[in-house]
Design a protein around this motif. Sequence first.
Motif, mmCIF file in Angstrom:
data_model
loop_
_atom_site.group_PDB
_atom_site.id
_atom_site.type_symbol
_atom_site.label_atom_id
_atom_site.label_comp_id
_atom_site.label_asym_id
_atom_site.label_seq_id
_atom_site.Cartn_x
_atom_site.Cartn_y
_atom_site.Cartn_z
ATOM 1 N N LEU A 143 -2.170 -30.816 0.856
ATOM 2 C CA LEU A 143 -1.158 -30.580 0.686
ATOM 3 C C LEU A 143 -1.201 -29.128 2.392
ATOM 4 C CD1 LEU A 143 -0.047 -29.929 -3.150
ATOM 5 C CD2 LEU A 143 -0.151 -31.727 -1.969
ATOM 6 N N THR A 144 0.216 -29.906 2.356
ATOM 7 C CA THR A 144 0.892 -28.349 3.279
ATOM 8 C C THR A 144 1.553 -27.365 2.718
ATOM 9 O OG1 THR A 144 1.088 -30.194 5.621
ATOM 10 C CG2 THR A 144 2.085 -28.031 6.015
ATOM 11 N N ILE A 145 0.576 -26.063 2.541
ATOM 12 C CA ILE A 145 1.574 -24.320 2.031
ATOM 13 C C ILE A 145 1.197 -23.517 3.334
ATOM 14 C CG2 ILE A 145 0.942 -22.904 0.707
ATOM 15 C CD1 ILE A 145 -0.323 -24.646 -1.417
ATOM 16 N N GLU A 146 2.194 -23.278 3.657
ATOM 17 C CA GLU A 146 2.538 -22.460 4.505
ATOM 18 C C GLU A 146 3.094 -20.313 4.174
ATOM 19 O OE1 GLU A 146 6.057 -23.016 7.063
ATOM 20 O OE2 GLU A 146 5.385 -25.408 7.944
ATOM 21 N N ALA A 147 2.185 -19.866 4.384
ATOM 22 C CA ALA A 147 2.976 -18.555 4.179
ATOM 23 C C ALA A 147 3.386 -17.464 4.860
ATOM 24 C CB ALA A 147 1.414 -18.178 3.645
ATOM 25 N N THR A 148 4.051 -18.808 6.624
ATOM 26 C CA THR A 148 4.107 -17.553 7.176
ATOM 27 C C THR A 148 5.151 -16.751 7.431
ATOM 28 O OG1 THR A 148 5.811 -19.052 7.577
ATOM 29 C CG2 THR A 148 3.084 -19.470 8.970
ATOM 30 N N GLY A 149 5.623 -15.680 7.646
ATOM 31 C CA GLY A 149 6.389 -14.840 7.532
ATOM 32 C C GLY A 149 6.461 -14.121 6.527
ATOM 33 N N PRO A 150 7.624 -12.717 6.524
ATOM 34 C CA PRO A 150 6.973 -12.018 6.014
ATOM 35 C C PRO A 150 7.773 -11.735 4.451
ATOM 36 C CG PRO A 150 9.194 -11.290 7.145
ATOM 37 C CD PRO A 150 8.497 -11.794 7.278
ATOM 38 N N ASN A 151 7.492 -10.993 3.511
ATOM 39 C CA ASN A 151 7.616 -11.126 1.873
ATOM 40 C C ASN A 151 8.798 -10.217 1.307
ATOM 41 O OD1 ASN A 151 7.394 -12.660 -1.076
ATOM 42 N ND2 ASN A 151 5.744 -11.309 -1.661
ATOM 43 N N PHE A 152 9.421 -10.936 1.567
ATOM 44 C CA PHE A 152 10.921 -9.683 0.821
ATOM 45 C C PHE A 152 10.651 -10.339 -0.662
ATOM 46 C CE2 PHE A 152 11.908 -10.632 5.319
ATOM 47 C CZ PHE A 152 11.546 -9.370 5.932
ATOM 48 N N GLY A 153 10.064 -11.014 -1.317
ATOM 49 C CA GLY A 153 10.372 -10.886 -2.484
ATOM 50 C C GLY A 153 11.452 -12.584 -2.963
ATOM 51 N N SER A 154 11.296 -12.829 -4.266
ATOM 52 C CA SER A 154 11.415 -13.906 -5.367
ATOM 53 C C SER A 154 13.073 -13.599 -4.796
ATOM 54 C CB SER A 154 11.352 -13.561 -6.461
ATOM 55 O OG SER A 154 11.948 -12.598 -7.282
ATOM 56 N N ASP A 155 13.976 -12.813 -4.996
ATOM 57 C CA ASP A 155 14.908 -13.252 -5.058
ATOM 58 C C ASP A 155 15.831 -13.467 -2.942
ATOM 59 O OD1 ASP A 155 16.110 -12.363 -7.440
ATOM 60 O OD2 ASP A 155 16.476 -10.315 -6.279
ATOM 61 N N ALA A 156 14.879 -12.977 -1.807
ATOM 62 C CA ALA A 156 14.736 -13.724 -0.792
ATOM 63 C C ALA A 156 14.342 -14.923 -0.560
ATOM 64 C CB ALA A 156 14.349 -12.676 0.331
ATOM 65 N N LEU A 157 12.859 -15.313 -1.269
ATOM 66 C CA LEU A 157 12.720 -16.883 -1.605
ATOM 67 C C LEU A 157 13.358 -17.638 -1.982
ATOM 68 C CD1 LEU A 157 10.259 -18.644 -0.857
ATOM 69 C CD2 LEU A 157 9.629 -18.010 -3.638
ATOM 70 N N LEU A 158 14.318 -17.466 -3.413
ATOM 71 C CA LEU A 158 15.546 -18.618 -3.833
ATOM 72 C C LEU A 158 16.570 -19.341 -2.661
ATOM 73 C CD1 LEU A 158 15.533 -16.981 -7.184
ATOM 74 C CD2 LEU A 158 14.001 -18.772 -6.454
ATOM 75 N N ASP A 159 16.844 -18.061 -1.676
ATOM 76 C CA ASP A 159 17.960 -17.706 -1.020
ATOM 77 C C ASP A 159 17.355 -18.806 -0.040
ATOM 78 O OD1 ASP A 159 19.744 -16.024 -1.713
ATOM 79 O OD2 ASP A 159 18.832 -14.147 -0.949
ATOM 80 N N THR A 160 16.034 -18.750 0.739
ATOM 81 C CA THR A 160 15.450 -19.588 1.385
ATOM 82 C C THR A 160 15.221 -20.893 1.781
ATOM 83 O OG1 THR A 160 14.371 -17.614 2.757
ATOM 84 C CG2 THR A 160 13.647 -19.465 3.087
#
Length: 311
Positions: free
Chosen positions: A214-231
Motif C-alpha cells: 500500500l501507499t501510506i503518506e505521513a507528510t505534512g503537520p498533524n493538526f488533529g482529527s478535525d483538520a484531517l477530516l476537512d482535508t
Amino acid sequence: MDLDTVRTFVAAAEAGQFQQAAAELAVTQQAVSKRIAALERNLGVRLFTRTPRGAQLTIDGQAFLPHARELLRVAERAVASVRTGRRPLRVDVIASRGAASGLMRGFHRAHPEIELDVVWLFGIERAVDALRSGEIDASFRAVAAPGRPLPEDIDSVRVLDEALQLLTGPGHALASARSVTVSELAGHRIWMPGIVPGTEWAAYYDALVAEFGLTIEATGPNFGSDALLDTIADTPALATFMGGQTRLVWPAGHGLRRIPVTDPTPVYPHSLLWHRDNPHPALTALRAHLAATTAGHDAAGTWRPGWVMPR
C-alpha cells in the motif's frame, strides 16, 4: 513539625489528662510528657497548665488546637491519596476518541463505584516508564513492535482486535463502494499525518505497507482529527484509515464515507499493559471486565502483524 507530637497534643487536649492520652496512644505517660514538652519548645509557648484535675489548655493551646486537628486531617488525606485501593485507578488510553477510551467508558458504566483517572501518554516507552514508576496502573498499547520487547516486569493481555476502515470524501473513486479489499487499495494514496516514526502505530502501518504494497503518506503537520477530516472531505485523491471504534463527528456537508476493508480485514491489536507487582484491586476488576466484554481475537479473515503478541 513532628506529627507524633501533634497527635499527642490533640489526644491530651481531648482527654484532659496525660495519663488517659497515654492509654489511648499506647505509650507511657512519660512519653506523652516528653512529646508535649518537645512541641512546646518547637512552638515557643506553653500549651498546658497542670491542675489537680489534669491538664488544662492555655490560651495558646486553645489557639493551636484547631490547627493541630487540621494538620492531622491533612496528613490522613495525604496518606489516603496513595494508599492502594483508596486512590483512583490511573489508566492511559493514548487518545480521547480511540477504542481504548471507549473500553474505559464501558468499564466506568459497569463499575461506577470505582474512581478513575484517565490520562493520555505518547509512545510505549513513556507508558512503560509510567507503569514502572507507579504513575499509572495500566495502559492500552499494541505490543510488541520489533526492537521493543516488553520488560519482564510488565504483563499484557490482548483485549481488542479493532478492524480498520477506509475513510473517504464523497468525490473519492471508492466512495460508493460497500466494502473494499486490501488489494483494491493498491495505488490509492492513504494519508495519515498522525503516524510518528518510532511509535507502535508506526510499526503497525509499516508492517501493513510491507505486507500488501500500500501507499501510506505521513507528510505534512498533524493538526488533529478535525483538520484531517476537512482535508479528506475536500481532496478526492486522498483517503485515510480509521479504527472501526474510533468515535468522530463531522459536519453533514462533508459527506464522508466509512468503508469496511476485507480479504483480509486489517485489525489493530489493543493490549492492556500493567506492572506485575501492581496491587491496586481495581486493576483486577478492569481485567475481568475486559475479558468478559471484548470480542475474540485472531478471527478468520483478519490480519495483524506477525510481531503481535498472542492473547
